[in-house]
Scaffold this active site. Structure first.
Site, PDB file in Angstrom:
ATOM      1  N   LYS A   1       2.898   7.402  12.575  1.00 58.00           N
ATOM      2  CA  LYS A   1       4.208   9.096  12.322  1.00 58.00           C
ATOM      3  C   LYS A   1       4.101   9.188  13.001  1.00 58.00           C
ATOM      4  O   LYS A   1       4.463   9.526  14.595  1.00 58.00           O
ATOM      5  CB  LYS A   1       4.233   9.148  10.926  1.00 58.00           C
ATOM      6  CG  LYS A   1       3.985   7.936   9.587  1.00 58.00           C
ATOM      7  CD  LYS A   1       4.256   9.012   8.819  1.00 58.00           C
ATOM      8  CE  LYS A   1       5.460   8.497   7.785  1.00 58.00           C
ATOM      9  NZ  LYS A   1       5.654   8.841   7.048  1.00 58.00           N
TER      10      LYS A   1
ATOM     11  N   LYS B   1       6.709  -3.636   8.379  1.00 57.18           N
ATOM     12  CA  LYS B   1       6.539  -3.306   7.442  1.00 57.18           C
ATOM     13  C   LYS B   1       8.456  -3.137   7.759  1.00 57.18           C
ATOM     14  O   LYS B   1       9.142  -1.911   8.353  1.00 57.18           O
ATOM     15  CB  LYS B   1       5.529  -2.224   6.792  1.00 57.18           C
ATOM     16  CG  LYS B   1       6.438  -1.602   5.529  1.00 57.18           C
ATOM     17  CD  LYS B   1       5.056  -0.814   5.309  1.00 57.18           C
ATOM     18  CE  LYS B   1       6.331   0.662   5.847  1.00 57.18           C
ATOM     19  NZ  LYS B   1       5.282   2.247   5.788  1.00 57.18           N
TER      20      LYS B   1
ATOM     21  N   LYS C   1      12.369   3.347   6.194  1.00 58.86           N
ATOM     22  CA  LYS C   1      13.890   3.934   5.877  1.00 58.86           C
ATOM     23  C   LYS C   1      13.669   3.927   7.861  1.00 58.86           C
ATOM     24  O   LYS C   1      14.707   4.676   8.401  1.00 58.86           O
ATOM     25  CB  LYS C   1      13.461   5.211   5.604  1.00 58.86           C
ATOM     26  CG  LYS C   1      13.534   4.516   4.097  1.00 58.86           C
ATOM     27  CD  LYS C   1      12.919   6.695   3.178  1.00 58.86           C
ATOM     28  CE  LYS C   1      12.675   5.982   1.923  1.00 58.86           C
ATOM     29  NZ  LYS C   1      11.853   7.418   1.367  1.00 58.86           N
TER      30      LYS C   1
HETATM   31  P1  TYM Z   1       7.534   6.200   0.519  1.00 59.80           P
HETATM   32  O1  TYM Z   1       8.641   7.382   0.279  1.00 59.80           O
HETATM   33  O2  TYM Z   1       6.850   6.209   2.047  1.00 59.80           O
HETATM   34  O3  TYM Z   1       7.553   5.101  -0.816  1.00 59.80           O
HETATM   35  C1  TYM Z   1       7.582   5.072  -1.849  1.00 59.80           C
HETATM   36  C2  TYM Z   1       7.774   4.318  -2.482  1.00 59.80           C
HETATM   37  O4  TYM Z   1       7.812   2.776  -1.373  1.00 59.80           O
HETATM   38  C3  TYM Z   1       6.581   1.656  -1.333  1.00 59.80           C
HETATM   39  N1  TYM Z   1       7.158   1.139  -0.391  1.00 59.80           N
HETATM   40  C4  TYM Z   1       7.178   0.011   0.285  1.00 59.80           C
HETATM   41  N2  TYM Z   1       7.112  -0.868  -0.729  1.00 59.80           N
HETATM   42  C5  TYM Z   1       6.816  -2.008  -0.316  1.00 59.80           C
HETATM   43  N3  TYM Z   1       7.206  -2.735   0.483  1.00 59.80           N
HETATM   44  C6  TYM Z   1       7.676  -1.353   2.441  1.00 59.80           C
HETATM   45  N4  TYM Z   1       7.872  -2.098   2.862  1.00 59.80           N
HETATM   46  C7  TYM Z   1       7.728   0.048   1.310  1.00 59.80           C
HETATM   47  N5  TYM Z   1       7.725   0.534   1.730  1.00 59.80           N
HETATM   48  C8  TYM Z   1       7.565   1.972   0.831  1.00 59.80           C
HETATM   49  C9  TYM Z   1       6.265   3.472  -1.140  1.00 59.80           C
HETATM   50  O5  TYM Z   1       4.356   2.711  -1.025  1.00 59.80           O
HETATM   51  C10 TYM Z   1       5.540   3.921  -1.994  1.00 59.80           C
HETATM   52  O6  TYM Z   1       4.938   3.008  -3.285  1.00 59.80           O
HETATM   53  N6  TYM Z   1       3.522   9.192  -0.347  1.00 59.80           N
HETATM   54  C11 TYM Z   1       4.054   8.407  -0.347  1.00 59.80           C
HETATM   55  C12 TYM Z   1       4.961   8.726  -1.813  1.00 59.80           C
HETATM   56  C13 TYM Z   1       4.077   9.876  -2.300  1.00 59.80           C
HETATM   57  C14 TYM Z   1       3.610   9.395  -3.013  1.00 59.80           C
HETATM   58  C15 TYM Z   1       2.925  11.131  -4.298  1.00 59.80           C
HETATM   59  C16 TYM Z   1       3.585   8.189  -3.879  1.00 59.80           C
HETATM   60  C17 TYM Z   1       4.220  11.246  -2.626  1.00 59.80           C
HETATM   61  N7  TYM Z   1       3.221  12.343  -3.157  1.00 59.80           N
HETATM   62  C18 TYM Z   1       1.916  10.546  -4.888  1.00 59.80           C
HETATM   63  C19 TYM Z   1       1.905   8.241  -5.214  1.00 59.80           C
HETATM   64  C20 TYM Z   1       1.943   8.766  -5.614  1.00 59.80           C
HETATM   65  C21 TYM Z   1       5.639   8.095   0.578  1.00 59.80           C
HETATM   66  O7  TYM Z   1       6.326   8.592   1.591  1.00 59.80           O
HETATM   67  O8  TYM Z   1       6.308   7.104   0.274  1.00 59.80           O
END
Ligand code: TYM
Length: 344
Positions: free
Chosen positions: A120, A207, A210
């Site tokens: 990032k 991947k 967004k």
């Molecule tokens: P975020 O917002 O990027 O994504 C949310 C969830 O979607 C999953 N994900 C994917 N799974 C499969 N293929 C993909 N291409 C893909 N893109 C995203 C992510 O693995 C995630 O489960 N840091 C985290 C948010 C967070 C969090 C937490 C998660 C903050 N605190 C505590 C678990 C526990 C994030 O940026 O997810």
């Protein structure tokens, strides 16, 4: 994934999703779809993690709208607010307080290993915010504030959960007086199903994300039937017929991705999908995938549109979630503060 009956009462699920841009098929298949299943059997807490979103520049009005959109998407996908707690992260101030305490437990060396920060921040690392760097510490606080035992996420979050385990374990060593009863148990990542890493429709080695500038690289939960159809028709593939085995499929990233998506949407194993389409070309496979994707995603996008007509009702749902989340978070933070020697 099966969790033995006897263990189920001991489990608490926590997971979060950032309110940045459109939610896409990766978020749905890698995370939310699994949350919907897990909430039936476990005490579950899900958060729209707005404090994580501000680690990179955000337009304030857009951020506010995204919080509503993501809440609507989670409910439209099947999270039942009578079974699960759903709340907005910044409304429970204990997240930030615990994150600070964990900043004083986590080592710089551990954060330097985080691959997502490197991705990032890119080449201009000196210019990245401190928030982006210590993002995984806040994530550890999110999980441990509820003493969550299981964290259902996509594959890209595995390293962050390992860090949360390191922080929990280090905190226990530093502050738990009785070695038999560690204050935090170590949270387990739950990464399951055929779509733990959904890839871009334009490049099967990247991947689905967004932040990809090309909207054609992802299927958004808000896409219309026509958009879904056109994106899948244009999705990159190769000229060969579909193979006989998963091992052969794995050598073809785009084909592997599309068949994984099909498997996840149809709730069947990848082996079964490979068996269904062996020897067929993409001209046969893609229309079937379009049909399945539209059938799964259309009800979600129409429910989202319906929910978004009343943002006050969404705020009320988040408020209820906040109150319930606080009831768990407050006493945990108080205990942490006492253990550390701070005066409550
Ligand atoms: P975020 O917002 O990027 O994504 C949310 C969830 O979607 C999953 N994900 C994917 N799974 C499969 N293929 C993909 N291409 C893909 N893109 C995203 C992510 O693995 C995630 O489960 N840091 C985290 C948010 C967070 C969090 C937490 C998660 C903050 N605190 C505590 C678990 C526990 C994030 O940026 O997810």
């Amino acid at each position: 994934m099966t969790i033995p009956q006897s263990k189920q009462n001991e489990k608490r699920i926590f997971s979060g999703i950032q309110p940045t841009g459109n939610l896409h098929l990766g978020n749905y298949l890698g995370a939310i779809k699994n949350w919907v299943k897990l909430q039936e059997d476990f005490s579950s807490i899900f958060s729209i993690v707005d404090l994580h979103a501000i680690t990179v520049p955000q337009e304030p009005l857009q951020l506010r709208a995204s919080i509503h959109e993501v809440t609507a998407a989670i409910i439209a996908s099947g999270i039942d607010i009578n079974k699960s707690i759903l709340f907005n992260q910044s409304s429970v101030k204990e997240h930030s307080e615990l994150a600070w305490i964990f900043n004083c437990v986590c080592r710089i060396g551990w954060l330097n290993r985080m691959t997502q920060f490197k991705e990032k921040a890119g080449k201009n690392r000196e210019n990245a915010t401190v928030g982006l760097y210590s993002y995984p510490v806040l994530m550890a606080a999110d999980i441990l504030l509820y003493k969550a035992t299981h964290v259902p996420v996509g594959d890209d979050q595995k390293q962050h959960i390992e860090l949360a385990r390191d922080i929990a374990s280090s905190f226990n060593n530093m502050f738990t007086l009785d070695n038999e009863n560690n204050f935090f148990s170590l949270p387990e990542p739950q990464i399951f199903g055929p779509a733990t890493r959904v890839m871009s429709l334009r490049d099967g080695t990247k991947k689905m994300s967004k932040s990809d500038p090309s909207d054609a690289s992802r299927i958004n939960l808000t896409d219309t039937k026509e958009e879904i159809s056109s994106k899948i028709k244009k999705a990159k593939t190769d000229p060969n017929p579909l193979p006989e085995t998963v091992d052969e499929l794995k050598k073809r990233p785009e084909a592997f991705n599309l068949l994984n998506i099909y498997s996840s949407l149809s709730n069947q194993t990848l082996d079964k999908t490979v068996e269904n389409f062996v020897g067929k070309g993409f001209s046969h496979f893609k229309p079937k995938l379009i049909e399945l994707a539209v059938e799964n995603l259309n009800p979600i996008s129409s429910e989202m549109r319906y929910l978004l007509k009343d943002t006050k009702a969404i705020d009320k749902i988040l408020k209820t979630g906040e109150i319930k989340a606080r009831q768990i978070a407050e006493p945990v933070l108080q205990d942490v503060k006492s253990l550390v020697g701070l005066i409550n």
